[in-house]
Scaffold this motif. Structure first.
Motif, short mmCIF file in Angstrom:
data_model
loop_
_atom_site.label_atom_id
_atom_site.label_comp_id
_atom_site.label_asym_id
_atom_site.label_seq_id
_atom_site.Cartn_x
_atom_site.Cartn_y
_atom_site.Cartn_z
N ASP A 153 4.67 -0.16 3.82
CA ASP A 153 5.42 -1.26 4.39
C ASP A 153 6.21 -1.94 3.28
OD1 ASP A 153 6.55 -3.36 5.70
OD2 ASP A 153 4.70 -4.20 6.44
N PRO A 154 7.48 -1.60 3.15
CA PRO A 154 8.27 -2.17 2.06
C PRO A 154 8.48 -3.68 2.21
CG PRO A 154 9.66 -0.91 3.55
CD PRO A 154 8.24 -0.68 3.98
N PHE A 155 8.10 -4.26 3.35
CA PHE A 155 8.31 -5.68 3.58
C PHE A 155 7.00 -6.47 3.50
CE2 PHE A 155 11.08 -3.15 6.45
CZ PHE A 155 12.22 -3.25 5.68
N SER A 156 5.92 -5.83 3.01
CA SER A 156 4.61 -6.48 3.02
C SER A 156 4.59 -7.77 2.21
CB SER A 156 3.53 -5.52 2.52
OG SER A 156 3.83 -5.08 1.21
N GLU A 157 5.29 -7.81 1.09
CA GLU A 157 5.29 -9.01 0.25
C GLU A 157 5.83 -10.21 1.02
OE1 GLU A 157 7.65 -10.49 -3.68
OE2 GLU A 157 6.86 -8.45 -3.73
N GLN A 158 6.95 -10.03 1.70
CA GLN A 158 7.55 -11.12 2.46
C GLN A 158 6.67 -11.52 3.65
OE1 GLN A 158 9.12 -8.34 1.49
NE2 GLN A 158 11.11 -8.82 0.65
N ILE A 159 6.18 -10.53 4.38
CA ILE A 159 5.38 -10.82 5.57
C ILE A 159 4.08 -11.51 5.19
CG2 ILE A 159 4.11 -9.75 7.48
CD1 ILE A 159 6.42 -7.65 7.57
N LEU A 160 3.41 -11.04 4.14
CA LEU A 160 2.17 -11.68 3.70
C LEU A 160 2.41 -13.10 3.19
CD1 LEU A 160 0.38 -8.65 2.01
CD2 LEU A 160 -0.22 -9.79 4.17
N ALA A 161 3.64 -13.38 2.73
CA ALA A 161 3.99 -14.73 2.28
C ALA A 161 4.33 -15.64 3.46
CB ALA A 161 5.17 -14.66 1.31
N GLY A 162 4.26 -15.10 4.69
CA GLY A 162 4.52 -15.91 5.87
C GLY A 162 5.98 -15.96 6.28
N MET A 164 0.85 -1.18 0.00
CA MET A 164 0.00 0.00 0.00
C MET A 164 0.89 1.24 0.00
SD MET A 164 -2.71 1.04 2.92
CE MET A 164 -4.05 2.08 2.51
N LYS A 165 0.51 2.19 -0.79
CA LYS A 165 1.27 3.43 -0.84
C LYS A 165 0.52 4.53 -0.11
CE LYS A 165 3.95 2.85 -5.01
NZ LYS A 165 5.29 2.87 -4.48
N MET A 166 1.30 5.43 0.46
CA MET A 166 0.73 6.64 1.02
C MET A 166 1.45 7.80 0.36
SD MET A 166 2.24 6.85 4.84
CE MET A 166 3.97 6.96 5.15
N TYR A 167 0.85 8.96 0.43
CA TYR A 167 1.40 10.11 -0.26
C TYR A 167 1.52 11.30 0.68
CZ TYR A 167 0.11 7.26 -4.21
OH TYR A 167 0.01 6.21 -5.09
N GLY A 168 2.47 12.13 0.39
CA GLY A 168 2.66 13.38 1.10
C GLY A 168 2.88 14.47 0.07
N ILE A 169 2.94 15.68 0.54
CA ILE A 169 3.20 16.81 -0.35
C ILE A 169 4.47 17.49 0.11
CG2 ILE A 169 2.34 19.00 -1.25
CD1 ILE A 169 -0.52 17.87 -0.77
N SER A 170 5.44 17.51 -0.77
CA SER A 170 6.72 18.14 -0.48
C SER A 170 6.63 19.60 -0.89
CB SER A 170 7.82 17.42 -1.28
OG SER A 170 9.05 18.06 -1.09
N THR A 171 7.01 20.49 0.04
CA THR A 171 6.94 21.93 -0.23
C THR A 171 8.25 22.57 0.21
OG1 THR A 171 6.14 22.56 1.94
CG2 THR A 171 4.47 21.88 0.34
N ASP A 172 8.32 23.89 0.04
CA ASP A 172 9.49 24.62 0.53
C ASP A 172 9.63 24.48 2.05
OD1 ASP A 172 10.22 25.46 -1.99
OD2 ASP A 172 9.13 27.36 -1.86
N LEU A 173 8.55 24.11 2.72
CA LEU A 173 8.59 23.90 4.17
C LEU A 173 9.21 22.55 4.53
CD1 LEU A 173 5.07 25.26 5.09
CD2 LEU A 173 7.27 26.39 5.45
N TRP A 223 14.68 -6.92 13.60
CA TRP A 223 13.93 -5.81 13.00
C TRP A 223 14.76 -4.56 13.15
CZ3 TRP A 223 9.80 -6.52 10.05
CH2 TRP A 223 9.19 -5.38 9.54
N PRO A 224 14.92 -3.74 12.19
CA PRO A 224 14.32 -3.88 10.86
C PRO A 224 15.07 -4.91 10.03
CG PRO A 224 15.69 -1.92 10.94
CD PRO A 224 15.68 -2.51 12.33
N PRO A 225 14.40 -5.43 9.01
CA PRO A 225 15.06 -6.40 8.13
C PRO A 225 16.23 -5.77 7.39
CG PRO A 225 12.69 -6.45 7.85
CD PRO A 225 13.00 -5.25 8.68
N GLY A 226 17.17 -6.61 6.95
CA GLY A 226 18.27 -6.12 6.14
C GLY A 226 17.77 -5.68 4.77
#
Length: 132
Positions: free
Chosen positions: A46-55, A1-10, A80-83
């Motif tokens: 969660d960059p590790f979702s594929e592995q975790i969902l695979a058990g 799942m992706k989430m988004y943010g808005i990058s600004t001068d702040l 944790w965190p994974p390599g």
């Protein structure tokens, strides 16, 4: 799942995180009126979702070395965190630490054996020299 943010001068992710695309686009339109250089940035939630969902679980394996030869038993533990990638994470003339994804401690050790076959050319002396 992706989430988004808005990058600004702040700064990055100053607005967000958003998972709702409509809310993201409406907020982005408002922020662009104040900061025309604003941009939408995406991040994996969660960059590790594929592995975790695979058990699979992230394992650290610590192997002591004597004269460059692995000594058994190896210490196997959840980490944790994974390599970032599987294989040797740290090593010198006295020990090596590995990271693998596996569904059990036994499977982690089997995977380690497979990784070691693939890296037969690894030299503890060369690894120690790299650390200097």
């Amino acid at each position: 799942m992706k989430m988004y943010g808005i990058s600004t001068d702040l700064g990055d992710d100053w607005a967000g995180p958003y998972v709702d695309q409509e809310l993201l686009q409406k907020t982005f339109a408002i922020i662009q009126k104040v900061d025309p250089n604003a941009e939408i940035v995406s991040k994996e939630t969660d960059p590790f979702s594929e592995q975790i969902l695979a058990g699979l679980q992230p394992f650290r394996i610590h192997v002591d070395l004597v004269d460059g030869m692995p000594q058994l038993p190896a210490e196997v533990s959840i980490t944790w965190p994974p390599g970032e990638m599987e294989g040797i994470q740290v090593g010198n003339l006295e020990f090596r630490e590995y990271f693998v994804w596996a569904d059990s401690e036994k499977a982690a050790l089997r995977k380690l054996a497979t990784l070691n076959k693939a890296t037969q050319s690894y030299s503890p002396k060369a690894a120690a020299a790299e650390e200097l």
